[in-house]
Design a protein around this motif. Structure first.
Motif, PDB file in Angstrom:
ATOM      1  N   PHE A 151       0.817  -1.197   0.022  1.00 40.73           N
ATOM      2  CA  PHE A 151      -0.264  -0.134   0.004  1.00 40.73           C
ATOM      3  C   PHE A 151       1.004   1.312  -0.011  1.00 40.73           C
ATOM      4  N   ARG A 152       0.596   2.169  -0.742  1.00 40.92           N
ATOM      5  CA  ARG A 152       1.313   3.215  -1.029  1.00 40.92           C
ATOM      6  C   ARG A 152       0.738   4.154  -0.366  1.00 40.92           C
ATOM      7  N   LEU A 153       1.272   4.777   0.995  1.00 37.04           N
ATOM      8  CA  LEU A 153       0.518   5.762   1.740  1.00 37.04           C
ATOM      9  C   LEU A 153       0.648   7.039   1.007  1.00 37.04           C
ATOM     10  N   PRO A 154      -0.704   7.624   0.966  1.00 36.09           N
ATOM     11  CA  PRO A 154      -0.831   8.960   0.348  1.00 36.09           C
ATOM     12  C   PRO A 154       0.159  10.164   1.141  1.00 36.09           C
ATOM     13  N   GLY A 155       0.756  10.923   0.098  1.00 36.00           N
ATOM     14  CA  GLY A 155       1.501  12.215   0.858  1.00 36.00           C
ATOM     15  C   GLY A 155       2.853  11.559   1.086  1.00 36.00           C
ATOM     16  N   THR A 156       3.204  10.425   0.948  1.00 34.66           N
ATOM     17  CA  THR A 156       4.577   9.858   1.244  1.00 34.66           C
ATOM     18  C   THR A 156       5.139   9.208   0.192  1.00 34.66           C
ATOM     19  N   SER A 157       6.436   8.592   0.296  1.00 34.74           N
ATOM     20  CA  SER A 157       6.986   7.623  -0.541  1.00 34.74           C
ATOM     21  C   SER A 157       7.222   6.278   0.067  1.00 34.74           C
ATOM     22  N   LEU A 158       6.246   6.012   1.174  1.00 34.95           N
ATOM     23  CA  LEU A 158       6.355   4.881   2.033  1.00 34.95           C
ATOM     24  C   LEU A 158       5.410   3.721   1.239  1.00 34.95           C
ATOM     25  N   GLU A 159       6.063   2.490   1.012  1.00 35.28           N
ATOM     26  CA  GLU A 159       5.246   1.467   0.592  1.00 35.28           C
ATOM     27  C   GLU A 159       5.145   0.353   1.598  1.00 35.28           C
ATOM     28  N   LEU A 160       4.003   0.113   2.140  1.00 35.42           N
ATOM     29  CA  LEU A 160       3.899  -0.532   3.369  1.00 35.42           C
ATOM     30  C   LEU A 160       3.142  -1.882   3.162  1.00 35.42           C
ATOM     31  N   ASP A 161       3.267  -2.826   4.099  1.00 37.05           N
ATOM     32  CA  ASP A 161       2.177  -3.801   3.934  1.00 37.05           C
ATOM     33  C   ASP A 161       1.086  -3.563   4.519  1.00 37.05           C
ATOM     34  N   PRO A 162      -0.222  -4.053   3.763  1.00 32.89           N
ATOM     35  CA  PRO A 162      -1.549  -3.649   4.133  1.00 32.89           C
ATOM     36  C   PRO A 162      -1.943  -3.452   5.491  1.00 32.89           C
ATOM     37  N   VAL A 163      -1.414  -4.310   6.421  1.00 32.16           N
ATOM     38  CA  VAL A 163      -1.657  -4.195   7.797  1.00 32.16           C
ATOM     39  C   VAL A 163      -1.251  -2.789   8.399  1.00 32.16           C
ATOM     40  N   LYS A 164       0.038  -2.606   8.117  1.00 32.44           N
ATOM     41  CA  LYS A 164       0.583  -1.163   8.799  1.00 32.44           C
ATOM     42  C   LYS A 164       0.077  -0.201   7.899  1.00 32.44           C
ATOM     43  N   GLY A 165      -0.346  -0.447   6.519  1.00 34.85           N
ATOM     44  CA  GLY A 165      -0.664   0.778   5.734  1.00 34.85           C
ATOM     45  C   GLY A 165      -2.141   1.139   6.173  1.00 34.85           C
ATOM     46  N   ALA A 166      -3.012   0.123   6.652  1.00 32.86           N
ATOM     47  CA  ALA A 166      -4.355   0.369   7.181  1.00 32.86           C
ATOM     48  C   ALA A 166      -4.244   1.298   8.479  1.00 32.86           C
ATOM     49  N   PHE A 167      -3.168   0.762   9.261  1.00 34.25           N
ATOM     50  CA  PHE A 167      -3.156   1.648  10.422  1.00 34.25           C
ATOM     51  C   PHE A 167      -2.709   3.110  10.340  1.00 34.25           C
ATOM     52  N   ASP A 168      -1.998   3.217   9.268  1.00 31.81           N
ATOM     53  CA  ASP A 168      -1.144   4.755   9.062  1.00 31.81           C
ATOM     54  C   ASP A 168      -2.186   5.364   8.457  1.00 31.81           C
ATOM     55  N   PHE A 169      -2.783   4.869   7.309  1.00 32.07           N
ATOM     56  CA  PHE A 169      -3.753   5.754   6.734  1.00 32.07           C
ATOM     57  C   PHE A 169      -5.024   6.026   7.618  1.00 32.07           C
ATOM     58  N   GLY A 170      -5.486   5.232   8.248  1.00 30.20           N
ATOM     59  CA  GLY A 170      -6.652   5.313   9.368  1.00 30.20           C
ATOM     60  C   GLY A 170      -6.296   6.546  10.517  1.00 30.20           C
ATOM     61  N   MET A 171      -4.899   6.246  10.844  1.00 35.20           N
ATOM     62  CA  MET A 171      -4.590   7.184  11.609  1.00 35.20           C
ATOM     63  C   MET A 171      -4.408   8.829  11.409  1.00 35.20           C
ATOM     64  N   LEU A 172      -4.128   8.791   9.908  1.00 33.38           N
ATOM     65  CA  LEU A 172      -3.661  10.091   9.200  1.00 33.38           C
ATOM     66  C   LEU A 172      -5.174  10.662   9.372  1.00 33.38           C
ATOM     67  N   ILE A 173      -6.288   9.926   8.762  1.00 32.65           N
ATOM     68  CA  ILE A 173      -7.527  10.540   8.394  1.00 32.65           C
ATOM     69  C   ILE A 173      -8.080  10.931  10.022  1.00 32.65           C
ATOM     70  N   ARG A 174      -8.030  10.334  11.024  1.00 32.30           N
ATOM     71  CA  ARG A 174      -8.430  10.615  12.613  1.00 32.30           C
ATOM     72  C   ARG A 174      -7.803  11.492  13.170  1.00 32.30           C
TER      73      ARG A 174
END
Length: 509
Positions: free
Chosen positions: A71-94
């Protein structure tokens, strides 16, 4: 689903809904879903740009690791496994308490689910692109968003976890897990999806102590991301064949309902416990399958939502004082009286002497927000809650906090739960020691409410303002146009636009 008669009926209902109900023909619901997606993207961009604490939490747990086609985390150049990606994007939204909300017996933030939906959509869409086959599209994201909102919202309508001291993010975990398992995304069977959902139940819900004094801490900003991340992890485990617990909800003595929803907190015998049942606020049928997303509330100020009408009323009172030319300061105020709904009193009213130690404390303190709004005379912003905000050490804020009297209006509480009104009403009056009082200003539906005529335009403006913190104007408009006009675009292409894979990494790696 006759084959699943021995499974918890509620979980079977969720699986039937996500597999069998098609919401893509509802043009109005899709319009609202696009607005919710835009708002969530903007909130994530705002957190990334404004919060160092939030940036410090994103990225792989093991520094320097990357996941090809992750998962390519929006706004970054990070490419994450979907488990950590879900954490990061959910956290950024909230994280900045600026994303949408929905009321019921429980309050929650349905756009948190986009952490899981987007992480899986991009991951699966890239796999499909590499194999040159059809994969998830923007329409997949929007329809998944609608269904996640409906599941979470109908659970909120009928169940109050906060009365048991539990946090609402449990509902987000269930909703996210259900919608990402479907054939269009992870491709699980119905039996596998039931297994994943049962494991969500076995996880239980976290305590909501981190949302309340004296334990209000930043965890409330990443709790939603944590829940949807766990949903992704359990879905992958079910796909690998992990069996589920058919009666994780309803089992006698050891099930979720018997353990966590008992009516008596001090039973003499375990077998004597009277339990409540987790249930839906309405059938998830074709006729009611988009009722929640249509009633979602957007926040135009980064404040805990129960405060918004009171804060907005304070801004209007300050304008009235300016118009009338009434000189005043915190010491000339006798009392500020706010009539509001029970939810605001239960969740965010804090004694004046209680110290507010961090931004999470401040944006969950009704009296602090009202005091700052009166002194500032303008809408609150994230900077008003930060540790270096001038208000934090302003004696006038503490003085006003002591003079704010919060009482419940039974009518406002009734309207809060009325499905025909769903108001967040508050009325504010200010009295002076020597001089005129300002009459009560009542606001039922603040800007951001689906019942406010200017909400849609305000949310679009908020999206553009927030996304511009991270992206060029051209990218901001390209993303907007894609979501408005091309719902059949592969999901990977929207994340091509959102990702900064050729630029500087933002956050820790």
């Amino acid at each position: 689903m006759a084959a699943f008669l021995d499974h918890d009926r509620l979980l079977v209902q969720l699986v039937d809904y996500v597999y069998e109900v098609d919401v893509t023909g509802d043009a109005d619901a899709l319009r609202v879903a696009r607005l919710s997606f835009l708002d969530a993207l903007g909130c994530a961009s705002e957190s990334l740009a404004r919060s160092e604490d939030c940036r410090n939490l994103i990225g792989p747990y093991v520094p320097g690791t990357s996941v090809p086609n992750g998962f390519r985390l929006p706004g970054t150049s990070l490419e994450l496994d979907p488990v950590k990606g879900a954490f990061d994007f959910g956290m950024l939204i909230r994280y900045l308490d600026h994303n949408d909300g929905f009321t019921g017996l429980e309050w929650g933030h349905p756009s948190d689910n986009l952490g899981a939906i987007c992480a899986i959509a991009d991951f699966v869409s890239q796999e499909a692109r590499n194999k040159r086959v059809e994969g998830p599209t923007i329409l997949t994201i929007l329809s998944s968003l609608i269904k996640a909102y409906e599941i979470q919202g109908h659970l909120q309508l009928a169940n109050s976890l906060n009365k048991q001291g539990l946090d609402h993010v449990f509902f987000e975990k269930l909703a996210s897990c259900a919608v990402i398992c479907v054939p269009e995304l992870l491709g699980l069977t119905k039996a596998q999806t039931l297994s994943a959902l049962s494991h969500c139940v076995l996880d239980n819900a976290p305590l909501r102590a981190y949302r309340h004094a004296p334990n209000t801490i930043p965890r409330k900003g990443w709790a939603g991301g944590d829940a949807v991340s766990r949903a992704v992890q359990l879905a992958f485990m079910a796909r690998r064949g992990q069996p589920g617990a058919p009666t994780a909800l309803s089992a006698d003595r050891w099930g979720f309902e018997a353990t966590m929803l008992r009516k008596s907190q001090t039973p003499t015998e375990v077998t004597d416990r009277q339990t409540q049942r987790l249930r839906l606020g309405g059938p998830l049928s074709k006729h009611l399958s988009t009722s929640i997303v249509r009633n979602t509330f957007y926040k135009l100020m980064p404040c805990e939502a129960h405060s918004l009408t009171a804060v907005e009323a304070c801004v209007l009172i300050r304008k009235e004082l300016n118009v009338q030319g009434i000189p005043w300061d915190a010491h000339s105020v006798k009392r500020v009286h706010v009539r509001t709904h029970a939810g605001a009193i239960l969740i965010i009213s804090k004694p004046a002497g209680l110290p507010l130690s961090n931004p999470a404390d401040r944006d969950h303190c009704l009296e602090y927000m009202m005091a700052v709004a009166l002194l500032k005379g303008a809408a609150l912003e994230y900077g008003d809650f930060s540790d270096n905000a001038s208000w934090v050490h302003d004696e006038a804020v503490d003085t006003l906090r002591k003079k704010i009297l919060v009482t419940e209006s039974e009518d406002f509480s009734k309207d809060y739960h009325d499905p025909q009104k769903r108001s967040l009403a508050s009325g504010v009056t200010i009295e002076f020691l020597d001089g005129p009082s300002i009459h009560e200003i009542v606001i039922e539906h603040p800007l951001g409410s689906p019942r406010h005529p200017n909400t849609e335009n305000a949310v679009k403006a908020k999206y553009r303002q927030n996304l511009a913190l991270t992206y060029s104007k051209c990218t901001v408009e390209s993303i907007f146009d894609a979501l408005e006009t091309n719902v059949h675009m592969p999901a990977s292409e929207i994340f091509d636009m959102l990702w900064k894979g050729n630029g500087r990494v933002i956050g820790k790696t």
